[in-house]
Scaffold this motif. Structure first.
Motif, PDB file in Angstrom:
ATOM      1  N   ALA A 100     102.563  14.330 -93.924  1.00  0.00           N
ATOM      2  CA  ALA A 100     103.433  12.989 -93.560  1.00  0.00           C
ATOM      3  C   ALA A 100     104.666  14.361 -92.643  1.00  0.00           C
ATOM      4  CB  ALA A 100     103.744  12.564 -94.532  1.00  0.00           C
ATOM      5  N   ARG A 101     104.814  14.930 -93.351  1.00  0.00           N
ATOM      6  CA  ARG A 101     106.000  16.020 -92.608  1.00  0.00           C
ATOM      7  C   ARG A 101     105.661  17.183 -91.908  1.00  0.00           C
ATOM      8  NH1 ARG A 101     106.850  16.855 -98.952  1.00  0.00           N
ATOM      9  NH2 ARG A 101     106.130  18.742 -98.410  1.00  0.00           N
ATOM     10  N   LYS A 102     104.525  16.908 -91.742  1.00  0.00           N
ATOM     11  CA  LYS A 102     104.461  18.266 -90.820  1.00  0.00           C
ATOM     12  C   LYS A 102     104.201  17.114 -89.254  1.00  0.00           C
ATOM     13  CE  LYS A 102     101.085  21.309 -88.979  1.00  0.00           C
ATOM     14  NZ  LYS A 102     100.228  22.234 -89.414  1.00  0.00           N
ATOM     15  N   MET A 103     104.116  15.943 -89.847  1.00  0.00           N
ATOM     16  CA  MET A 103     104.356  14.901 -88.302  1.00  0.00           C
ATOM     17  C   MET A 103     104.951  14.346 -88.219  1.00  0.00           C
ATOM     18  SD  MET A 103     100.300  12.945 -89.090  1.00  0.00           S
ATOM     19  CE  MET A 103      98.315  13.965 -89.028  1.00  0.00           C
ATOM     20  N   GLY A 104     106.083  14.886 -88.819  1.00  0.00           N
ATOM     21  CA  GLY A 104     107.342  14.115 -88.496  1.00  0.00           C
ATOM     22  C   GLY A 104     107.457  12.158 -89.039  1.00  0.00           C
ATOM     23  N   PHE A 105     106.765  11.715 -89.981  1.00  0.00           N
ATOM     24  CA  PHE A 105     106.507  10.983 -90.108  1.00  0.00           C
ATOM     25  C   PHE A 105     107.818  10.548 -91.455  1.00  0.00           C
ATOM     26  CE2 PHE A 105     102.232  10.392 -89.089  1.00  0.00           C
ATOM     27  CZ  PHE A 105     102.301   9.408 -88.335  1.00  0.00           C
ATOM     28  N   LEU A 108     105.947   8.076 -96.123  1.00  0.00           N
ATOM     29  CA  LEU A 108     104.466   8.467 -96.700  1.00  0.00           C
ATOM     30  C   LEU A 108     104.168   7.496 -95.816  1.00  0.00           C
ATOM     31  CD1 LEU A 108     102.098   9.787 -98.360  1.00  0.00           C
ATOM     32  CD2 LEU A 108     102.862   9.466-100.087  1.00  0.00           C
ATOM     33  N   TYR A 109     104.449   6.022 -96.704  1.00  0.00           N
ATOM     34  CA  TYR A 109     103.626   4.915 -96.227  1.00  0.00           C
ATOM     35  C   TYR A 109     102.538   4.879 -95.196  1.00  0.00           C
ATOM     36  CZ  TYR A 109     102.092   0.865 -94.951  1.00  0.00           C
ATOM     37  OH  TYR A 109     101.528  -0.665 -94.742  1.00  0.00           O
ATOM     38  N   SER A 110     103.984   5.590 -93.306  1.00  0.00           N
ATOM     39  CA  SER A 110     103.617   5.469 -92.209  1.00  0.00           C
ATOM     40  C   SER A 110     102.132   6.316 -92.033  1.00  0.00           C
ATOM     41  CB  SER A 110     105.205   6.700 -91.150  1.00  0.00           C
ATOM     42  OG  SER A 110     105.868   5.246 -92.008  1.00  0.00           O
ATOM     43  N   TYR A 111     102.817   7.496 -92.938  1.00  0.00           N
ATOM     44  CA  TYR A 111     100.640   8.560 -92.784  1.00  0.00           C
ATOM     45  C   TYR A 111      99.935   7.363 -93.423  1.00  0.00           C
ATOM     46  CZ  TYR A 111      97.505  12.384 -93.572  1.00  0.00           C
ATOM     47  OH  TYR A 111      96.944  12.694 -93.474  1.00  0.00           O
ATOM     48  N   ALA A 132      99.437  18.318 -85.078  1.00  0.00           N
ATOM     49  CA  ALA A 132      99.491  19.233 -86.839  1.00  0.00           C
ATOM     50  C   ALA A 132      97.744  19.456 -87.074  1.00  0.00           C
ATOM     51  CB  ALA A 132      99.758  17.571 -87.762  1.00  0.00           C
ATOM     52  N   PHE A 133      96.915  18.930 -86.755  1.00  0.00           N
ATOM     53  CA  PHE A 133      95.896  19.558 -86.341  1.00  0.00           C
ATOM     54  C   PHE A 133      94.845  19.637 -85.630  1.00  0.00           C
ATOM     55  CE2 PHE A 133      95.142  15.822 -89.702  1.00  0.00           C
ATOM     56  CZ  PHE A 133      96.469  16.850 -90.691  1.00  0.00           C
ATOM     57  N   PRO A 134      95.158  20.900 -84.525  1.00  0.00           N
ATOM     58  CA  PRO A 134      94.837  20.815 -83.037  1.00  0.00           C
ATOM     59  C   PRO A 134      93.706  20.492 -83.339  1.00  0.00           C
ATOM     60  CG  PRO A 134      96.517  22.759 -83.778  1.00  0.00           C
ATOM     61  CD  PRO A 134      96.132  22.117 -85.484  1.00  0.00           C
ATOM     62  N   ASP A 135      92.508  21.383 -84.107  1.00  0.00           N
ATOM     63  CA  ASP A 135      91.041  21.083 -84.191  1.00  0.00           C
ATOM     64  C   ASP A 135      90.586  19.552 -84.268  1.00  0.00           C
ATOM     65  OD1 ASP A 135      91.875  21.103 -86.532  1.00  0.00           O
ATOM     66  OD2 ASP A 135      90.195  22.265 -87.516  1.00  0.00           O
ATOM     67  N   PHE A 136      91.425  18.686 -84.635  1.00  0.00           N
ATOM     68  CA  PHE A 136      91.261  17.680 -84.770  1.00  0.00           C
ATOM     69  C   PHE A 136      90.731  16.623 -83.453  1.00  0.00           C
ATOM     70  CE2 PHE A 136      91.267  12.697 -84.825  1.00  0.00           C
ATOM     71  CZ  PHE A 136      90.734  12.431 -85.536  1.00  0.00           C
ATOM     72  N   SER A 137      89.327  16.828 -83.094  1.00  0.00           N
ATOM     73  CA  SER A 137      88.538  16.458 -81.711  1.00  0.00           C
ATOM     74  C   SER A 137      88.532  14.503 -81.980  1.00  0.00           C
ATOM     75  CB  SER A 137      86.348  16.540 -81.802  1.00  0.00           C
ATOM     76  OG  SER A 137      86.320  16.171 -81.033  1.00  0.00           O
ATOM     77  N   ILE A 138      89.542  14.305 -80.665  1.00  0.00           N
ATOM     78  CA  ILE A 138      89.164  12.864 -80.981  1.00  0.00           C
ATOM     79  C   ILE A 138      88.139  12.352 -80.111  1.00  0.00           C
ATOM     80  CG2 ILE A 138      90.080  10.751 -79.559  1.00  0.00           C
ATOM     81  CD1 ILE A 138      93.047  12.240 -79.622  1.00  0.00           C
ATOM     82  N   ASP A 139      86.976  12.702 -78.934  1.00  0.00           N
ATOM     83  CA  ASP A 139      85.863  12.155 -79.062  1.00  0.00           C
ATOM     84  C   ASP A 139      85.229  12.472 -79.828  1.00  0.00           C
ATOM     85  OD1 ASP A 139      86.852  12.182 -76.629  1.00  0.00           O
ATOM     86  OD2 ASP A 139      86.253  14.517 -75.990  1.00  0.00           O
TER      87      ASP A 139
END
Length: 144
Positions: A100-105, A108-111, A132-139
């Motif tokens: 949550a902190r890394k994503m700037g929320f 905590l609930y928002s995350y 936050a997670f550069p290796d995350f693949s939306i596809d």
């Protein structure tokens, strides 16, 4: 995100077992009913309790479809929330607070809504996840 089910015929009925997920089994009177039940069983299996530290394994990429082996997609909203949780825990070893902190929320609930049973994120949230997670693949999460 697609998992693989091996389909069996037993008399007049059908049943199927997910190759990658132990205990993910379903049945149906017709192939149409079986297909619907496979999707439901898979989605329920992937939606682990929020307090669980266990995560389902990812689908195996090396499995090929055959006559008795079919690909079953995970509901995209469920797949997205599962993959966010998977990346946070398995790939980055973070707590929800850290993510949550890394994503700037601001809270905590928002995350936590990202890891909820179903998540339909905005483009702004997708951008935060990718930063936050550069290796995350939306596809991959969407089964593309």
């Amino acid at each position: 995100m697609k998992y693989h089910f091996k389909v069996h015929k037993d008399g007049k009925f059908y049943w199927a077992q997910c190759v990658e997920l132990e205990g993910c089994i379903t049945q149906g009177k017709t192939l149409k009913e079986l297909n619907s039940n496979m999707e439901e069983a898979l989605n329920l299996y992937i939606q682990e309790p929020e307090d669980s530290s266990e995560l389902a394994p990812l689908p195996k990429q090396s499995i090929r479809k055959s006559k008795n082996l079919v690909e079953v997609p995970v509901d995209p909203e469920i797949a997205f929330s599962f993959m966010v949780r998977y990346h946070r825990i398995k790939k980055h070893g973070m707590t929800q607070n850290q993510a949550a902190r890394k994503m700037g929320f601001e809270t905590l609930y928002s995350y936590q809504r990202l890891e909820a049973k179903k998540c339909n994120p905005s483009l702004k949230i997708l951008s935060k996840v990718k930063r936050a997670f550069p290796d995350f693949s939306i596809d991959y999460a969407l089964g593309c």
